[in-house]
Scaffold this active site. Structure first.
Site, PDB file in Angstrom:
ATOM      1  N   CYS A 176       0.792  -1.335  -0.022  1.00 14.66           N
ATOM      2  CA  CYS A 176       0.065   0.066   0.028  1.00 14.66           C
ATOM      3  C   CYS A 176       0.869   1.060   0.016  1.00 14.66           C
ATOM      4  CB  CYS A 176      -0.950   0.026   1.286  1.00 14.66           C
ATOM      5  SG  CYS A 176      -1.816   1.404   1.374  1.00 14.66           S
ATOM      6  N   CYS A 200       0.308   3.819   3.388  1.00 14.25           N
ATOM      7  CA  CYS A 200       1.164   3.510   4.628  1.00 14.25           C
ATOM      8  C   CYS A 200       2.396   4.157   4.774  1.00 14.25           C
ATOM      9  CB  CYS A 200       1.527   1.830   4.686  1.00 14.25           C
ATOM     10  SG  CYS A 200      -0.155   0.832   4.855  1.00 14.25           S
ATOM     11  N   HIS A 213      -3.896   1.445   8.388  1.00 12.21           N
ATOM     12  CA  HIS A 213      -4.631   0.757   6.946  1.00 12.21           C
ATOM     13  C   HIS A 213      -5.835   0.320   7.386  1.00 12.21           C
ATOM     14  CE1 HIS A 213      -4.231  -0.811   2.724  1.00 12.21           C
ATOM     15  NE2 HIS A 213      -4.828  -1.667   3.496  1.00 12.21           N
ATOM     16  N   ASN A 222     -13.853   9.246  -0.980  1.00 12.46           N
ATOM     17  CA  ASN A 222     -14.635   8.268  -1.895  1.00 12.46           C
ATOM     18  C   ASN A 222     -14.364   6.947  -0.715  1.00 12.46           C
ATOM     19  OD1 ASN A 222     -15.290   9.805  -3.734  1.00 12.46           O
ATOM     20  ND2 ASN A 222     -13.464   9.146  -5.047  1.00 12.46           N
ATOM     21  N   HIS A 230      -6.572   1.956   1.763  1.00  7.30           N
ATOM     22  CA  HIS A 230      -6.215   2.813   2.952  1.00  7.30           C
ATOM     23  C   HIS A 230      -6.984   4.117   3.406  1.00  7.30           C
ATOM     24  CE1 HIS A 230      -2.597   4.011   5.802  1.00  7.30           C
ATOM     25  NE2 HIS A 230      -3.229   4.842   5.619  1.00  7.30           N
ATOM     26  N   HIS A 235      -8.654   7.296   3.427  1.00  2.53           N
ATOM     27  CA  HIS A 235      -7.950   8.468   2.420  1.00  2.53           C
ATOM     28  C   HIS A 235      -8.902   9.297   1.944  1.00  2.53           C
ATOM     29  CE1 HIS A 235      -7.851   6.103  -0.939  1.00  2.53           C
ATOM     30  NE2 HIS A 235      -7.622   7.209  -1.891  1.00  2.53           N
ATOM     31  N   GLN A 251      -9.462  13.029  -0.939  1.00  2.00           N
ATOM     32  CA  GLN A 251      -8.781  13.979  -1.920  1.00  2.00           C
ATOM     33  C   GLN A 251      -9.320  15.274  -1.945  1.00  2.00           C
ATOM     34  OE1 GLN A 251      -8.158  11.672  -5.742  1.00  2.00           O
ATOM     35  NE2 GLN A 251      -9.874  10.446  -4.948  1.00  2.00           N
TER      36      GLN A 251
END
Length: 352
Positions: free
Chosen positions: A70, A73, A116, A156, A167, A169, A171
């Site tokens: 990933c 991470c 994660h 999303n 993971h 997250h 944007q």
């Protein structure tokens, strides 16, 4: 909050946001990366009046890597990632495969936690407050770029939405234009203001919803409700009760209460379809006023716009998704199978 800005091996900016003021961030990106080359281009659709970002370089972006590879991470030993340090609280960095770049704007990735296996809903209130600080800081910084007219912070969540990295997250997109959805709101805002002799449409909507049956939860400074004309099966709008145009306008009281309200809302979303169901896929989208001039929206200023977050899922019932088929995709006319009043009732029932 402590903010530390650094550069990745290919020249992209990376920013650490830390809870502790004494945290030192001096790790170096050891990957042998060449400078990022993008082909992003914004093209105007003269018939619809909107814009499309053409970004062919995104075809090569990372797609569902194994957990031990990933890129979000922390770096550990010889396992090198986008984050050079071995731990972090919140990190923001320029997207390696941006939809918008250069004169066409900017795209950033926001990592909510180094864990994660976590989700935004599993964050503590302190961690969620730090994410809010990062969103606010990036909105401020990006708004000063010459090419940027509107800043969009969003998350999303879930493979059904199209997420390719597991993971936790989100944007941030910094657009070089006012987005079509915001433009529609501004036109409605201007028309309502003229028709009513100055009444603010956002204020009227919030007042109506707070007096109705679709309120999901309400705090002293925030209110969440399912809108009267919800497009999605389960859709909630979260408003600060004091109208502000963007995240920068939130006062300390609203900023302090936000983590508690938002985390509760996300946790209810995960319980909509009952115990044993996979986590609910969703999109969480902040709507902020554009930073450019609003001359085309006569009589409307930035202060007339109301910051709010729209949270919705494409899952309409257990094991079934809402697809944007002919009417939605072809004519932009949504058909919602779940009455908004039922959705609001369900979200109240699953209170923790």
């Amino acid at each position: 909050m402590k903010k530390t800005s650094t550069r990745l091996a290919d020249g992209r900016e990376l920013i650490y946001y830390d809870l502790r003021d004494d945290t030192v961030r001096d790790a170096v990106d050891r990957r042998p990366l060449e400078r990022t080359v993008t082909t992003s281009e914004v093209r105007r659709d003269v018939l619809l009046g909107d814009s499309v970002a053409i970004a062919s370089h995104r075809q090569g972006r990372i797609y569902h890597p194994p957990v031990d590879q990933c890129p979000l991470c922390p770096t550990t030993g010889d396992r090198l990632s986008e984050i050079p340090d071995s731990s972090y609280d919140v990190v923001v960095f320029e997207n390696r495969f941006p939809s918008l770049a250069g004169d066409s704007g900017r795209c950033e990735v926001v990592c909510f936690t180094s864990d994660h296996d976590a989700s935004f809903a599993s964050l503590t209130e302190e961690q969620a407050a730090l994410v809010l600080d990062a969103w606010t800081d990036r909105t401020s910084e990006l708004s000063h770029l010459p090419s940027v007219e509107q800043v969009f912070c969003f998350e999303n969540r879930g493979e059904e939405i199209g997420v390719t990295l597991g993971h936790p997250h989100g944007q941030i997109y910094a657009y070089p234009f006012t987005t079509p959805r915001t433009a529609l709101m501004l036109r409605s805002l201007a028309a309502h203001k003229e028709a009513t002799g100055g009444e603010n449409l956002f204020d009227a909507v919030l007042e109506r919803e707070l007096a109705g049956e679709r309120v999901v939860l309400e705090g002293e400074h925030w209110a969440a409700f399912v809108p009267y004309s919800a497009h999605w099966p389960y859709e909630v709008h979260l408003y600060p009760k004091r109208r502000v145009p963007d995240l920068l306008g939130l006062d300390e009281a609203a900023r302090t209460e936000f983590p508690k309200v938002y985390l509760e809302l996300l946790r209810r979303f995960d319980r909509i379809f009952g115990e044993g169901e996979p986590p609910t896929p969703y999109i969480a989208a902040w709507h902020q006023a554009p930073f450019g001039t609003l001359e085309e929206f006569e009589g409307v200023s930035r202060d007339d716009f109301a910051l709010h977050l729209e949270l919705f899922t494409i899952r309409r019932t257990s094991g079934k998704l809402k697809f944007l088929a002919g009417s939605e995709s072809g004519m932009s006319v949504f058909i919602n199978d779940v009455p908004p009043e039922f959705a609001a009732q369900r979200l109240r029932e699953v209170a923790s």
